[in-house]
Scaffold this motif. Structure first.
Motif, PDB file in Angstrom:
ATOM      1  N   TRP A   1       0.837  -1.210   0.000  1.00 23.54           N
ATOM      2  CA  TRP A   1       0.000   0.000   0.000  1.00 23.54           C
ATOM      3  C   TRP A   1       0.868   1.255   0.000  1.00 23.54           C
ATOM      4  O   TRP A   1       0.590   2.214  -0.721  1.00 23.54           O
ATOM      5  CB  TRP A   1      -0.934  -0.014   1.203  1.00 23.54           C
ATOM      6  CG  TRP A   1      -1.802  -1.247   1.281  1.00 23.54           C
ATOM      7  CD1 TRP A   1      -2.219  -2.016   0.236  1.00 23.54           C
ATOM      8  CD2 TRP A   1      -2.315  -1.859   2.465  1.00 23.54           C
ATOM      9  NE1 TRP A   1      -2.973  -3.072   0.697  1.00 23.54           N
ATOM     10  CE2 TRP A   1      -3.058  -2.998   2.059  1.00 23.54           C
ATOM     11  CE3 TRP A   1      -2.247  -1.571   3.822  1.00 23.54           C
ATOM     12  CZ2 TRP A   1      -3.710  -3.837   2.973  1.00 23.54           C
ATOM     13  CZ3 TRP A   1      -2.896  -2.404   4.736  1.00 23.54           C
ATOM     14  CH2 TRP A   1      -3.624  -3.516   4.302  1.00 23.54           C
ATOM     15  N   ALA A   2       1.907   1.266   0.837  1.00 29.71           N
ATOM     16  CA  ALA A   2       2.764   2.449   0.953  1.00 29.71           C
ATOM     17  C   ALA A   2       3.528   2.723  -0.340  1.00 29.71           C
ATOM     18  O   ALA A   2       3.899   3.878  -0.610  1.00 29.71           O
ATOM     19  CB  ALA A   2       3.736   2.275   2.120  1.00 29.71           C
ATOM     20  N   SER A   3       3.777   1.672  -1.137  1.00 38.23           N
ATOM     21  CA  SER A   3       4.470   1.896  -2.408  1.00 38.23           C
ATOM     22  C   SER A   3       3.585   2.626  -3.407  1.00 38.23           C
ATOM     23  O   SER A   3       4.082   3.243  -4.350  1.00 38.23           O
ATOM     24  CB  SER A   3       4.920   0.559  -2.998  1.00 38.23           C
ATOM     25  OG  SER A   3       3.797  -0.209  -3.441  1.00 38.23           O
TER      26      SER A   3
ATOM     27  N   TYR B   1       1.561   5.237   8.692  1.00 36.58           N
ATOM     28  CA  TYR B   1       1.438   3.892   9.251  1.00 36.58           C
ATOM     29  C   TYR B   1       0.251   3.792  10.199  1.00 36.58           C
ATOM     30  O   TYR B   1      -0.403   2.749  10.280  1.00 36.58           O
ATOM     31  CB  TYR B   1       2.737   3.487   9.950  1.00 36.58           C
ATOM     32  CG  TYR B   1       2.750   2.054  10.416  1.00 36.58           C
ATOM     33  CD1 TYR B   1       2.502   1.009   9.529  1.00 36.58           C
ATOM     34  CD2 TYR B   1       3.007   1.734  11.745  1.00 36.58           C
ATOM     35  CE1 TYR B   1       2.504  -0.307   9.959  1.00 36.58           C
ATOM     36  CE2 TYR B   1       3.019   0.423  12.182  1.00 36.58           C
ATOM     37  CZ  TYR B   1       2.764  -0.587  11.279  1.00 36.58           C
ATOM     38  OH  TYR B   1       2.766  -1.904  11.709  1.00 36.58           O
ATOM     39  N   LEU B   2      -0.046   4.876  10.917  1.00 29.34           N
ATOM     40  CA  LEU B   2      -1.263   4.903  11.734  1.00 29.34           C
ATOM     41  C   LEU B   2      -2.488   4.801  10.832  1.00 29.34           C
ATOM     42  O   LEU B   2      -3.465   4.115  11.158  1.00 29.34           O
ATOM     43  CB  LEU B   2      -1.322   6.194  12.555  1.00 29.34           C
ATOM     44  CG  LEU B   2      -2.501   6.320  13.519  1.00 29.34           C
ATOM     45  CD1 LEU B   2      -2.409   5.296  14.635  1.00 29.34           C
ATOM     46  CD2 LEU B   2      -2.577   7.727  14.106  1.00 29.34           C
ATOM     47  N   ALA B   3      -2.425   5.466   9.689  1.00 31.44           N
ATOM     48  CA  ALA B   3      -3.538   5.433   8.744  1.00 31.44           C
ATOM     49  C   ALA B   3      -3.786   4.015   8.242  1.00 31.44           C
ATOM     50  O   ALA B   3      -4.932   3.549   8.214  1.00 31.44           O
ATOM     51  CB  ALA B   3      -3.264   6.365   7.572  1.00 31.44           C
ATOM     52  N   TRP B   4      -2.725   3.307   7.846  1.00 33.25           N
ATOM     53  CA  TRP B   4      -2.927   1.952   7.306  1.00 33.25           C
ATOM     54  C   TRP B   4      -3.517   1.017   8.351  1.00 33.25           C
ATOM     55  O   TRP B   4      -4.400   0.203   8.048  1.00 33.25           O
ATOM     56  CB  TRP B   4      -1.610   1.400   6.773  1.00 33.25           C
ATOM     57  CG  TRP B   4      -1.042   2.146   5.608  1.00 33.25           C
ATOM     58  CD1 TRP B   4       0.204   2.692   5.498  1.00 33.25           C
ATOM     59  CD2 TRP B   4      -1.696   2.438   4.356  1.00 33.25           C
ATOM     60  NE1 TRP B   4       0.372   3.313   4.287  1.00 33.25           N
ATOM     61  CE2 TRP B   4      -0.783   3.170   3.555  1.00 33.25           C
ATOM     62  CE3 TRP B   4      -2.960   2.169   3.838  1.00 33.25           C
ATOM     63  CZ2 TRP B   4      -1.089   3.623   2.278  1.00 33.25           C
ATOM     64  CZ3 TRP B   4      -3.278   2.624   2.557  1.00 33.25           C
ATOM     65  CH2 TRP B   4      -2.352   3.330   1.793  1.00 33.25           C
ATOM     66  N   GLN B   5      -3.061   1.121   9.588  1.00 32.80           N
ATOM     67  CA  GLN B   5      -3.620   0.256  10.639  1.00 32.80           C
ATOM     68  C   GLN B   5      -5.113   0.507  10.821  1.00 32.80           C
ATOM     69  O   GLN B   5      -5.922  -0.428  10.860  1.00 32.80           O
ATOM     70  CB  GLN B   5      -2.897   0.500  11.966  1.00 32.80           C
ATOM     71  CG  GLN B   5      -1.495  -0.059  12.043  1.00 32.80           C
ATOM     72  CD  GLN B   5      -0.943   0.007  13.452  1.00 32.80           C
ATOM     73  OE1 GLN B   5      -1.478  -0.593  14.374  1.00 32.80           O
ATOM     74  NE2 GLN B   5       0.136   0.760  13.623  1.00 32.80           N
TER      75      GLN B   5
END
Length: 751
Positions: free
Chosen positions: A510-512, A522-526
């Protein structure tokens, strides 16, 4: 139904609602079997709650638990911004609406618990909406309400932080207007200052629109509690939840006075950290349950996930490995940003070195140490402050007067002791809850109120020891109006502790594709995964609040339109470009998340104590921090589900567990002892006396990886036991593969 006050600015407070005279209760308090928390709003008041009485009865609830009911800002969605203690809130239906609700609930065997706010009132806009405050602004220390508020009268005027631009206040007769603000004119007893400045009064945390009350004054206590206590005496209200007692001058004395006046079941919103326990001399029945929530959450977190998840977090964010460092930096930052006025006022009475005082506040590990002026300092209280002093000394220049400052805040002038205690809580709340927990989040389900995000997992034996000591009258909870995320969001996140490699791969993918701010992404993805499905507006509101709380790029006091636009773009792209993959990941872990969800729910409902359900959480709820968790609840859907009509497997199972456990609690002696039942590492099991046994799966990914239960068994206490979830009967030693074949939990009642 009471009318909203239309008294002119400066008029005295309206006459109190007509309620029965209050006298100290002598009968022992009736402890609820269970509570159901409602967040009342102008669109969801007493009449709407009354309509749900049959549903709540069938669900197994004994008491409705209402958010604050006294008159607040008319449009308030939460009710903690009280403007008038003499009236039940008009938007909810007023005192007659509350009486009607109480009568309807009583017909269905239900009582009422109310949330009360003794620590503060709101400063509304316009300010004339708070009549006692208006009187103080108009007449100063000659006002009959001068004793109500904790005001610094240095220089004879109270500082009011409202100014924000070059607009000049304008006199309009006997009122001074500044935009929507209004003040008595001429400004004899106040001064208007920049809104970023500290106020000339004690406030709630750093919220200048909430002014501290002096309920330690018996006259103020009586005036601000007359309606609530009258409703108790009348039999309309049957229990009390006390908001933020740590903000009070002397919590123990307040709770003692409240108990003497009410005699009803009372719990305090006390945040306990680590091994801290509720002060033994508090005259209340327990806490509101954050201590239990955090213990339960850790039980479903795999400690083996700590190292890889912390490393992933550090790699994604660039933050330190060490949480304590982030806490220290966060507390120092908020002390400098928000609490200058409070420190100045405290320093004036403590004396000595200001920087030493600041470092001592930053080093305090708990919300309060409970030293009381004029009394010997309890050993535990002294130990906490002295230990904080040693931490502070290591950060200060050699020769700093640490011992002197520690002695002054423990044994010095009464105001120094009290004001230090009242300052510790806001620094903890803003530095930890509202800053550090948004900066350091390797596994966000651990980042809860009172939580310790660097403590991964909890041993079953430790949990048994904790539960064995629990009071049968304390409140237990999993979700509240103040939790950072709902229980089912945390259930999903806990799975990540067992799947760190798979999670790292998903985040990497996702971050890529989408990135914005390493401190936030990273807080957003969690949370995006754990709250899925969630729309872009809801998720933007959450993430924008998280960014402002973290204060790494923006804050409430330092907005940045360009950064806000960046957050919005990130949210839109993350959902559009990664939504399908996020949905797939959430679906892949759903069996494990469902197991965690049902397990933690069963534990909460069957532990000693009074289980509280936050509205809507009898089925799955994937809400984030307020105001997201105050969204309207679909009660028609839940009523249909309870009647057996149409539910997803997870919803159906959670509602079944909830209803069966709550109704079993009606048949269970609240004092039934907690008895651990021996089981393997993937099980938590206990009996409640000789009537009930609860069995829950934990760490389900690890269980699946080793091939399931195989030949593992559990030995039930003597007797024939019926599983209330399946109807099956069991006795003696049972294969876990058989006991837990239909659900990852079992709820057994002796035949």
């Amino acid at each position: 139904m009471s009318e909203r006050s239309t008294a002119p600015a400066g008029a005295p407070a309206t006459a109190p609602e007509p309620v029965a005279a209050t006298a100290p209760a002598t009968a022992p308090a009736t402890v609820p079997i269970s509570t159901y928390r409602f967040q009342l709003t102008p669109d969801f008041g007493f009449a709407e709650v009354a309509e749900l009485a049959p549903y709540l009865r069938d669900l197994g609830i004994s008491h409705v638990y209402l958010s604050p009911i006294l008159q607040a800002v008319p449009q308030s969605q939460h009710g903690y911004d009280v403007t008038d203690h003499s009236r039940v809130r008009a938007e909810f239906g007023g005192i007659e609406g509350l009486r009607a609700l109480s009568a309807t609930l009583a017909e269905h065997g239900l009582g009422i618990v109310v949330d009360i706010v003794p620590n503060h009132m709101t400063i509304p806009v316009p300010e004339s909406g708070n009549a006692p405050l208006w009187s103080v602004l108009k007449d100063g220390q000659a006002s009959p309400y001068a004793s109500w508020f904790d005001i610094d009268w240095t220089g004879g005027k109270v500082s009011m932080p409202v100014l924000g631009d070059d607009t000049a206040p304008v006199a309009d007769g006997d009122v001074l207007r500044y935009h929507d603000h209004e003040f008595p004119f001429p400004d004899t007893h106040y001064r208007l200052v920049d809104w970023r400045s500290g106020p000339g009064y004690r406030r709630f945390f750093d919220v200048s629109s909430l002014i501290g009350l002096r309920v330690e004054d018996p006259e103020v206590f009586d005036a601000t509690h007359r309606v609530i206590l009258g409703l108790v005496e009348e039999g309309v209200v049957h229990g009390l939840r006390v908001d933020h007692p740590d903000g009070l001058a002397e919590p123990r004395g307040y709770l003692s006075r409240l108990r003497a006046a009410s005699g009803v079941w009372t719990v305090a919103e006390k945040i306990l950290v680590g091994s801290e326990r509720l002060p033994a001399d508090w005259d209340c029945d327990g806490t509101t349950g954050y201590d239990v929530l955090n213990r339960i959450t850790r039980l479903f977190v795999d400690p083996a996930g700590a190292k890889p998840l912390v490393e992933l977090f550090v790699a994604q964010t660039g933050m330190p490995h060490d949480y304590a460092t982030v806490v220290r930096e966060s507390k120092r930052e908020v002390l400098d940003l928000f609490f200058t006025a409070e420190i100045d006022r405290l320093h004036a009475v403590v004396g000595s070195d200001r920087e030493t005082l600041v470092e001592l506040l930053a080093a305090m590990p708990v919300y309060r140490a409970y030293a009381v002026p004029g009394e010997p300092v309890p050993e535990a209280s002294a130990a906490i402050v002295e230990a904080a002093g040693r931490v502070a000394a290591a950060r200060l220049p050699e020769g700093a007067p640490v011992a002197e400052v520690v002695d002054r805040v423990l044994r010095g002038p009464a105001e120094a002791v009290t004001r230090f205690q009242q300052t510790c809580g806001p620094v903890m709340a803003k530095g930890v809850e509202d800053t550090a927990l948004y900066r350091w989040y390797p596994l966000a389900c651990l980042n809860e109120v009172g939580g310790e995000p660097d403590h991964f997992g909890g041993a079953v034996g430790e949990f048994h020891a904790f539960a064995w000591e629990m009071s049968p009258a304390t409140m237990t909870t999993l979700s509240t109006h103040d939790t950072k995320r709902s229980e089912d969001v945390r259930a999903r996140l806990a799975v990540l502790s067992e799947l760190p490699e798979e999670w790292a791969a998903a985040v990497g993918e996702w971050a890529s594709k989408v990135s914005f701010d390493p401190a936030l992404d990273y807080l957003a993805w969690q949370n995006l995964m754990a709250a899925w499905p969630i729309g872009p507006e809801r998720f933007f509101d959450y993430l924008f609040k998280a960014a402002r709380e973290a204060k790494t790029s923006i804050s409430w006091a330092a907005p940045d339109p360009a950064y806000e636009a960046g957050v919005r773009d990130f949210v839109t792209r993350a959902i559009d470009e990664c939504g399908a993959s996020i949905a797939e990941f959430a679906a892949r872990i759903e069996p494990y998340a469902r197991s965690n969800s049902l397990g933690q729910k069963l534990l909460q409902l069957m532990l000693p104590g009074v289980p509280d359900l936050y509205w809507g959480n009898e089925i799955t709820d994937f809400s984030l921090v307020d105001p997201d968790n105050r969204r309207p609840v679909d009660f028609p859907l839940r009523r249909r589900m309870l009647a057996g009509q149409g539910a997803s497997p997870w919803d159906e199972a959670k509602l079944l567990v909830t209803a069966q456990a709550l109704n079993l609690r009606r048949r269970l002696d609240p004092a039934a002892p907690y008895v651990p039942v021996e089981a393997g590492e993937n099980v938590i099991a206990f009996a409640r006396g000789e009537r009930a046994v609860a069995v829950a799966t934990r760490l389900p990914v690890g269980l699946a990886r080793r091939g399931g239960w195989a030949s593992e068994t559990i030995t039930l206490p003597p007797g024939v036991w019926r599983d209330l979830l399946t109807g099956a009967e069991h006795t003696g030693r049972i294969p876990l593969a058989h006991l837990l074949s239909a659900y990852p939990v079992a709820l057994l009642e002796r035949e």
